[in-house]
Each structure stands twice: as C-alpha cells, then as structure tokens.
Design a protein around this motif. Structure first.
Motif, PDB file in Angstrom:
ATOM      1  N   GLN A   1     -56.067  -6.746   3.600  1.00  0.00           N
ATOM      2  CA  GLN A   1     -56.475  -5.351   3.623  1.00  0.00           C
ATOM      3  C   GLN A   1     -57.988  -5.228   3.715  1.00  0.00           C
ATOM      4  O   GLN A   1     -58.707  -5.978   3.067  1.00  0.00           O
ATOM      5  CB  GLN A   1     -56.029  -4.669   2.334  1.00  0.00           C
TER       6      GLN A   1
ATOM      7  N   PHE B   1     -58.873   1.552   6.255  1.00  0.00           N
ATOM      8  CA  PHE B   1     -59.099   1.350   4.829  1.00  0.00           C
ATOM      9  C   PHE B   1     -58.368   2.411   4.005  1.00  0.00           C
ATOM     10  O   PHE B   1     -58.414   3.592   4.321  1.00  0.00           O
ATOM     11  CB  PHE B   1     -60.609   1.424   4.544  1.00  0.00           C
ATOM     12  N   THR B   2     -57.655   1.968   2.967  1.00  0.00           N
ATOM     13  CA  THR B   2     -56.973   2.902   2.068  1.00  0.00           C
ATOM     14  C   THR B   2     -57.595   2.765   0.679  1.00  0.00           C
ATOM     15  O   THR B   2     -57.620   1.660   0.128  1.00  0.00           O
ATOM     16  CB  THR B   2     -55.478   2.540   1.942  1.00  0.00           C
ATOM     17  N   PRO B   3     -58.092   3.866   0.108  1.00  0.00           N
ATOM     18  CA  PRO B   3     -58.701   3.742  -1.218  1.00  0.00           C
ATOM     19  C   PRO B   3     -57.682   3.266  -2.246  1.00  0.00           C
ATOM     20  O   PRO B   3     -56.485   3.519  -2.113  1.00  0.00           O
ATOM     21  CB  PRO B   3     -59.184   5.154  -1.540  1.00  0.00           C
ATOM     22  N   ASP B   4     -58.116   2.566  -3.245  1.00  0.00           N
ATOM     23  CA  ASP B   4     -57.248   2.039  -4.295  1.00  0.00           C
ATOM     24  C   ASP B   4     -57.006   3.125  -5.336  1.00  0.00           C
ATOM     25  O   ASP B   4     -57.890   3.484  -6.095  1.00  0.00           O
ATOM     26  CB  ASP B   4     -57.940   0.820  -4.936  1.00  0.00           C
ATOM     27  N   SER B   5     -55.771   3.638  -5.366  1.00  0.00           N
ATOM     28  CA  SER B   5     -55.514   4.763  -6.264  1.00  0.00           C
ATOM     29  C   SER B   5     -55.494   4.328  -7.716  1.00  0.00           C
ATOM     30  O   SER B   5     -55.479   5.157  -8.614  1.00  0.00           O
ATOM     31  CB  SER B   5     -54.193   5.442  -5.902  1.00  0.00           C
ATOM     32  N   ARG B   6     -55.486   2.996  -7.960  1.00  0.00           N
ATOM     33  CA  ARG B   6     -55.493   2.567  -9.358  1.00  0.00           C
ATOM     34  C   ARG B   6     -56.831   2.917 -10.010  1.00  0.00           C
ATOM     35  O   ARG B   6     -56.908   3.127 -11.213  1.00  0.00           O
ATOM     36  CB  ARG B   6     -55.220   1.070  -9.454  1.00  0.00           C
TER      37      ARG B   6
ATOM     38  N   ARG C   1     -58.528   5.707  -9.371  1.00  0.00           N
ATOM     39  CA  ARG C   1     -58.325   7.101  -9.763  1.00  0.00           C
ATOM     40  C   ARG C   1     -57.514   7.156 -11.050  1.00  0.00           C
ATOM     41  O   ARG C   1     -57.818   7.889 -11.994  1.00  0.00           O
ATOM     42  CB  ARG C   1     -57.573   7.834  -8.638  1.00  0.00           C
TER      43      ARG C   1
END
Lengths: 332, 332
Positions: free
Chosen positions: A8, A52-57, A59
């Motif tokens: 990723q 790119f996907t932000p890491d929701s963990r 948040r």
C-alpha cells in the motif's frame, strides 16, 4: 492478477510525490493546520494518483472511538437474526460504522469470550440478538448495549422487540372483517413465549368468534397437517384457522387440500412470519404477519448510534408488524 | 441495571492499585520487559480486581495488523452466504480475529465503498462470497483476498468452490447402485452455471441410463411439480428423477404423490443443497447433496489466515460435497 503482493502507498510516498513534508501531507489530507489551498490540492492529487487511503485507525485512536459495533447472536440457524443483522449493517454502514459478527452458538462460555474480545477491541457498542422472544439475562459491559428481538430481563435496558400481540390481533381482525365467525388457532409449544403471546392475542381479538382452545404443537408443517385432523373432529364447523407460523399454516393448507376442503372458500388460513419460502410456496400463498425484522435491525442500530452519542432511550420498545394479505384468505 | 454509564478502568487505575508505575503495569500485562514475577503477579491481580481489559488496538498498531477480516457478500437473502459466513467466523474467532460483515446487496457502488472502508480500517484480509457459482470480477486491493463459492475470473486468485460436478455425479451413482436405469434430470435455468455443471455431470454419470434431455426451469417447487407432468408425458417409464435443488425435488415429490405414483417404489427422487426446511419437510424426506458450505467457510478462513501469514495458495480449490441418503431413494 492477484493483487495481494502490491504494498500500500504510504503517506511518505504521497508527501514525496507532492514535494512537501510528511506532516504537511498529513495536515492537507486531514484538513487541519494552516496550509495554502494550492498545497492541499497538490497533496490531494498526489494521494489520488497513488491510490493512497488514509488509515482510519488513526481517526479511531484520536477520537477514542473504534467506529465498530459488535453483534452477538445465539441464533446459528439465522432465521430471525439474519434479517436483523442485515438491517443493522445497512444502518451502521451509512454511518461509516463496521459491524463485527459474533455467533455464540448458544454457548455461554463463547459469549463471555466474545464480550471480552469486543471490549478489548474498544467497540463503540454492542447489539445482542437471539432466536427466541423470551427475555434473556443482560450482559455486563461498560459500553452501550441494545437488545433486539430477545429483550433483556432488565427493564432499564434498551430492548427493541416485535409487537407480537398486535401482530396476532391484526390477522384475526382481518379474518373477522371477511365475515369469519369460527376461528381456530394452531401454534407452537406453549413453553415458547411467542406462542403464548400470540395465542392470547388471538383469543382476545376473536372474542365470541374463537373456536375451542389453542392447539399447541411443534413449529412444523407436519404439526400443521396433523392439527387439521384433530381440529376438524372437535370443531367441524370452523371457517378459519389462524396459525402461529408460516410453516404450520403451510401444513394446514396442504392437509385441507388433501381433504378436498377449499382454502379460503371453506376455511381461510393465516400464517405468521412472512417467510417467503413458506408463505409464497404454500398452496394457496399465505396471508401472514411480517415482523419486519430488517427494519427492527435498522431501528436497533440507530438507537445504538444515539446511545453511543450519549442519548440513551432506556426501556423496551415495541415495533409494529405488517399484515400481508394473499390468496389463503382473499381467494383468487 | 444498564451498565453503559460506568467508565472503563484504565491502565493508570491498575498501576495505582498495584503500587507501580504505569509503564511497569503495561510491561507486566504485556509480558514484556524485565520485571520480578512477584510484581507481574501483583499487577495481574489488580487488573483482575478492577475488571481491566487491555486495549487490543495497541497490539494492532504495534504489530501493523488489525486482527480483523472483512467479508463482502452480494447475497442479501443469505441462503448460501450465511453458512459460509458462520463457518468463516467460527474459524477466525478461534484465532482471535474479528469478522466485519459487508452486505453489498449486489450494488457495485456499495462494493467499492466497502472496499475503501475495509482498506482504510487496515483489515488483514478480505473474503468475497456471493449467491451464484458464476466466476466474478476480482477486487483490486493491496491485501490478501480469498473468493468463496463465487470464484474469481482470475485463475491466479485463491478461490474455494464446491465440486458441483462430483456432487451431481454422486447422486446419480447412488441411483444406479439402487438399480435405477431410466434417470431424468430436472433443474434450474440453463443460464445458471450451477445448473449447467450439475446437468452435464448427471448425464455423464448416468451414461445409458440417462432419460431424455435435462429439463431446465426455475429454482422452485412450482417448476418441480410442473416438470413431472412434462416428464411423464415424454418418458413414462422413468424410474428416477434427479433434481438440481431441494426445492425442485420437493415439488417433484408433491406432484408424484398427487398422481398416486409412489416415491421411491415407482420413482426415486434426489435433491441438491440439503436445505433442511425443504429436504426434511418433503414427503418423503429427500436424499440430497450437501455442499458443506460451513466447512467451505472454515477452509476459506484458514486459507486467508495462511495468506495473511505470507503463505498464499493461488488458484481454485474444489471442496467435496456429501451425499445424504433418506427415504426419497431408500424408502422406509
């Protein structure tokens, strides 16, 4: 091509492509800090380009929430809990909440294990459901819990349940409105809460039109077929048979057809559940009561979201059923 | 009493009760660092006394894993995906992995939304399942994916599927072993992959004992009843009817009984699915093929755990079915 080997993209890759520092890239993507709109836009384009996907963990940790809800079910066959689960999942996913499935298979040790695991994962709340309408012991966790279908024995807990009394009554009122005046009732074991509640509501709604005593047996087509023989010996003039489930009602219709009694001309029949594989395959198709379990799941999820947001609605909440009319009472 | 208002004990509470620093308490509970056993024991007792549950999100962040798997299903009715899901959940929970349910309701946009959400939650892997055995387009995510029941069109992806060819063949070989020599086949639409595969396997296994052409219709009891009339006109000497589903087989049995043809003495009948509400309620109960979907779910989950651990098994994997014999072929 299997894509599992591709790594990723990371925030550092986005920053490098946009020609900014990692902290600037992070601010841009999180809409925080003081940045020029042009910089934000460049970072956003770089993120998009790289997929790119932000890491929701992140948040989750910073908000103190996991945006996850656990669903505990004892109902491994799933007849009742599956539509509730799908309704809950539908409502939760609209709010970006994930639903974690925990099937206890009626094993209290397994339930304890799941509760520990859910608490340790810091789920924001828990939905508890089961296959019976009997009240069940509450669970003891320091997060919001809502009971669906199977209520908690604690009247202060939030329990979302089916108005079975109203549902059974609606079928009888429909039969009365069609002019039926000798209404029998065939249902499941009287050790089952739902069988007792629906039988009592049927007797109450039918009044003088109630014929004999409720016939209790198993929740099966076989019992429905057998009950017809028992019933016609005791109450030969019966003109309607209300049933506690669609399976029983399907058996009733099959046996009446074998005896050359016309449904509904001679005897009208109603079911309960609106379980399509029974209600639609029955000959004739069944007038029945839909418990609207998917809607019950949605309502449960929304109440849980309220509770997580700090606004609890303690106590039981009964949801209405819906009468579905078909050929078994209306004819063709 | 609703317990949702009580706050969870924190690691600092545990440390205070044990009379140690927070970092010592953390080391003791995580079994790391250099501590005297007596200190570890004191911290453990304090944690137990307070009902403290460690935050597994810390473990997740430090390990780079979320200990969570997503299950994407297109099958909102759930007939096939529910047992797969329950089997997967059973295998995953044994490994302390949580299963997040994502019901796409056959909507590609919803599927995209879920994939983004699962990647953003950093799930360790994804299971994709559906209601049809037709191959489906692969999903494009940078984490391990396994397809269950509905295989991926990409032969390099890991797909765990049912050996429908073997399953249909096993029913026919059972009929042949009972001396049946004119075997007809009634099944669902020939646009369905599963109907075509099972029909081809039936013809192949029956050889000279195959009677006429496979009869394709809908997956319903009604079609089963109707097919009997069609069949007996064309092939009056048929002594066995193999069916592509239990629903069809139940309809076949009902119609044969109405025509006073004995099952299995005149005509033996087999189903497919071992869907208890059909197979057991049928008169007589059905000999049928169990696709062992719960076991398929378990195997899928274990393959996914392997893939997450770095050991992938690319390509399709067919799991065997199980023949269940009952009165519709064996008599009473």
């Amino acid at each position: 091509m299997a894509s599992s080997l591709r790594s990723q993209p990371r925030i550092t890759d986005v920053a490098a492509l946009a020609g900014v520092s990692t902290s600037t890239a992070s601010k841009a993507l999180n809409d925080t800090g003081q940045l020029r709109e042009e910089t934000r836009e460049r970072v956003r384009r770089a993120a998009e380009q790289l997929g790119f996907t932000p890491d929701s963990r992140g948040r989750a940790l910073s908000s103190g929430r996991s945006f996850t809800v656990g669903l505990i079910t004892t109902d491994s066959s799933g007849r009742f809990s599956i539509p509730i689960m799908l309704g809950a999942e539908d409502a939760l996913s609209a709010g970006e909440m994930a639903l974690v499935l925990c099937d206890t298979r009626d094993d209290p040790l397994r339930e304890q294990h799941y509760l520990k695991s859910l608490v340790s994962r810091r789920v924001d709340g828990i939905i508890v459901t089961g296959r019976r309408t009997e009240p069940r012991a509450p669970i003891d966790v320091p997060i919001p819990v809502i009971y669906a279908f199977s209520p908690s024995t604690d009247p202060d807990d939030t329990s979302v349940i089916v108005d079975d009394h109203g549902g059974a009554g609606s079928a009888v009122r429909h039969l009365l409105s069609l002019g039926r005046s000798k209404i029998a009732y065939v249902t499941g074991p009287d050790s089952h809460h739902s069988a007792r509640v629906r039988a009592a509501a049927t007797i109450e709604a039918a009044g003088d039109a109630f014929a004999g005593e409720p016939l209790h047996g198993e929740w099966s087509e076989r019992w429905g077929r057998h009950a017809v023989d028992v019933l016609l010996r005791a109450q030969p003039a019966v003109d309607a048979i209300a049933c506690g489930s669609d399976q029983i009602a399907r058996g009733v219709c099959d046996r009446l057809r074998e005896l050359s009694r016309s449904v509904p001309d001679d005897i009208a029949v109603t079911g309960y559940d609106n379980w399509s594989v029974m209600a639609l395959a029955s000959r004739p198709p069944l007038t029945t009561v839909d418990m609207e379990l998917e809607e019950l799941g949605r309502r449960t999820a929304n109440l849980l979201l309220d509770a997580i947001a700090g606004s609890a609605h303690p106590g039981p909440m009964e949801l209405p059923t819906r009468l579905i009319t078909r050929e078994s009472t209306l004819g063709t």
